[in-house]
Scaffold this motif. Sequence first.
Motif, PDB file in Angstrom:
ATOM      1  N   PHE A 325      37.590 146.002 117.240  1.00 43.08           N
ATOM      2  CA  PHE A 325      36.414 146.270 117.446  1.00 43.08           C
ATOM      3  C   PHE A 325      36.274 146.793 116.108  1.00 43.08           C
ATOM      4  O   PHE A 325      36.354 148.055 115.587  1.00 43.08           O
ATOM      5  N   ARG A 326      35.490 146.302 115.002  1.00 40.22           N
ATOM      6  CA  ARG A 326      34.993 146.889 114.059  1.00 40.22           C
ATOM      7  C   ARG A 326      35.884 147.660 112.789  1.00 40.22           C
ATOM      8  O   ARG A 326      36.051 148.753 112.904  1.00 40.22           O
TER       9      ARG A 326
ATOM     10  N   GLU B  27      32.009 141.246 115.779  1.00 37.50           N
ATOM     11  CA  GLU B  27      32.372 143.188 115.357  1.00 37.50           C
ATOM     12  C   GLU B  27      33.270 142.712 114.161  1.00 37.50           C
ATOM     13  O   GLU B  27      33.339 144.040 113.759  1.00 37.50           O
ATOM     14  N   SER B  28      34.719 141.738 114.027  1.00 37.81           N
ATOM     15  CA  SER B  28      35.647 142.571 113.600  1.00 37.81           C
ATOM     16  C   SER B  28      35.589 143.068 112.484  1.00 37.81           C
ATOM     17  O   SER B  28      36.670 143.217 111.984  1.00 37.81           O
ATOM     18  N   LYS B  30      33.511 143.995 110.630  1.00 41.25           N
ATOM     19  CA  LYS B  30      33.548 145.267 110.278  1.00 41.25           C
ATOM     20  C   LYS B  30      33.759 146.524 109.845  1.00 41.25           C
ATOM     21  O   LYS B  30      35.209 146.368 110.950  1.00 41.25           O
TER      22      LYS B  30
END
Lengths: 488, 178
Positions: A325-326, B27-28, B30
Amino acid sequence: MDSKARNSIKKGVALSLVVTSVVLVLMMIFGVIMLLSQGNVVKISSQLFYKVMTIHGTGMIGIAALGGSAIMWYYLSKYIHLNPKVFFTNLILTLIGVLMILTAIFGFNFSDGWTFLYPLPSFSAKMYGTTGALLFLFGLLLLGVGYLIMYFYLAARLIKEYGGLGKSLGWDYIFRGKKGYGPPPAVVATTMVIIANSTGILSGATALVESIINIINPNFSFDPMVAKHLTYAFGHIFANCTIYMAVIAVYEVLSGYTGRPWKSNKAFLIPWNFSTLFTLMIYTHHLLMDFAVPRWMLIVGQIFSYANGLPVMVVTAYGALMIVFRSAVKWDFASSMMFLAMFGWVAGAVPAIIDATIVVNHVMHNTKWVPGHFHTYMGMGVVAMIFGFMYYFNKTEGTQKQSGLDNVAIFTYFVFFAGLTGSFLYAGKISTPRRWAEHLPEWTGSDQVGALCGIFIIVAALIFTTRFIIGLRNVGKKPTSEELKSVS
Amino acid sequence: MYQSIAWYATLFFVFLIALAFSFVYGESRKLREYGPIQEKGYKIRKFYFLGLVAIMGFASAISLSKLPYHNQHALAKEDGKIVDVTGMQFSWQLSDENFVAGEPIKFRVTSKDVTHGFGLYDTHMQLIAQTQAMPDYTNMVTITFDKPGTYKILCLEYCSTGHHLMIKDIVVKPKGGK
């Protein structure tokens, strides 16, 4: 670790992966042949069908274990010194075992399946001769011996390095309040597999020996219910451990690609300890339709099968989502396959847990629902992890680069695998029995859909395998550091 | 009924899992600091864990009260008809083949040779009950055939090359009919 030993391990890993990927494609072809025959597209005799079924099951579980072992050795040898001779011993015993099994099936008509139930081999020996049955049983036994040697050696190494298997499972951190982080995930997972799979293999070996004795001298007979317990303790644990070996690649690859370390804190170690315990306990969900088994044992089978879903859903899969994730992760073949494999594993756990519900099992046990759920977490989980690792291996140890063809192959593999498992689960919904050579007209539609999906899956697997084998030519041409990583 | 529940529950939960993976994938690309993500992730995980435990607890409470073993026990107290079933490579032998709709039947299932699976299919080829047919053991399963018609027994445990030939018809007559 000295670079000579590590290089030998890498060679062994590469060889195992070649065997794994080639056999995998062959077994997939056998799988599609069965579906085509059940779907009345191409007919094969029922005897040939059951022979193909036996090799498909045995071969698939065998290569999942071999590929998983390759992953485990590759990463574990980064943390502790390992003797490559042990890895090769297991590989050689595996290959001899496989040759014996192939001879039994195609030379002597053995067709009892890979998880046969005692006393089936004795009755088959009466029909088709004892040679085939004994070759198959001794072949499986030899495979088991190879894995036991490997696990006992790894146990000895971990005990020497960490002071005990409890410590390599993180008990110092869980029970004694030791601060910091526990052993690397590769070590924790290996410990779990050693404990669970050694128990499983010893159970299976006992069942095999019972069958061998009964064939050689029918005056010696055994309790079929005890043999059934032993068989499913083996089959369930061995299949599950292929995942627990392969998942090491997910921890290593995703943490490496995101630059976010996957530390073994308490929230990681406790679920792995529970997984060890649950994996040993829950095989009884294979006996839910054996009403003679004590009821408490069957209820335990349901409740702890539910509970066994928690570590993967709440820790491993959730951890994978959190780490990605992010993270600005670089998506390539390896990271994509590991991410999708986590989806495959969790998605497969859903129908598995549902089938472990006794009232559901009463009307779905031994229907195609069962291969539906295990093809999901084996094909879209374990095998995807192995394919992802194959690319990672060539990239890390060689100069493999991703191509557009890889992206198409990944897409094809997952979309059509979802179609294949969907067709199996649907067949289970309409009560199609599993392991039937002939299907009634109302069952053939899902077989045909499954076969079509299977053909596309084979195309994707052929691309993965060919690209991997070609890429191996450049392995070793990239200078690498051979320093051991910290063990905790 | 349970087949449909299993099917739709699987579709629903796998869809939710796919949604979660798609969201994270989206979202990966970001980049944010991992510390705050972990902190928030652990908080969410507590609720996720409790939610799963609640679902599993609910499913256990509902399903464990309707075990087929309970049913068997309860009906044994009534005077249901007892039928002995023996599986053998590759056929089924029944001690009585006269069945009437609405009559509770207790099947006592065993095997003469290897393990078989006693699977009862209704007139629409839906599996309605099963138990294992094992040598040296007798498993009991009770069923009441609700409607007249032709039901089937299929072998559901692989028992060698004639496994798929183990089909037997059961004709259930209407109550009071001939």
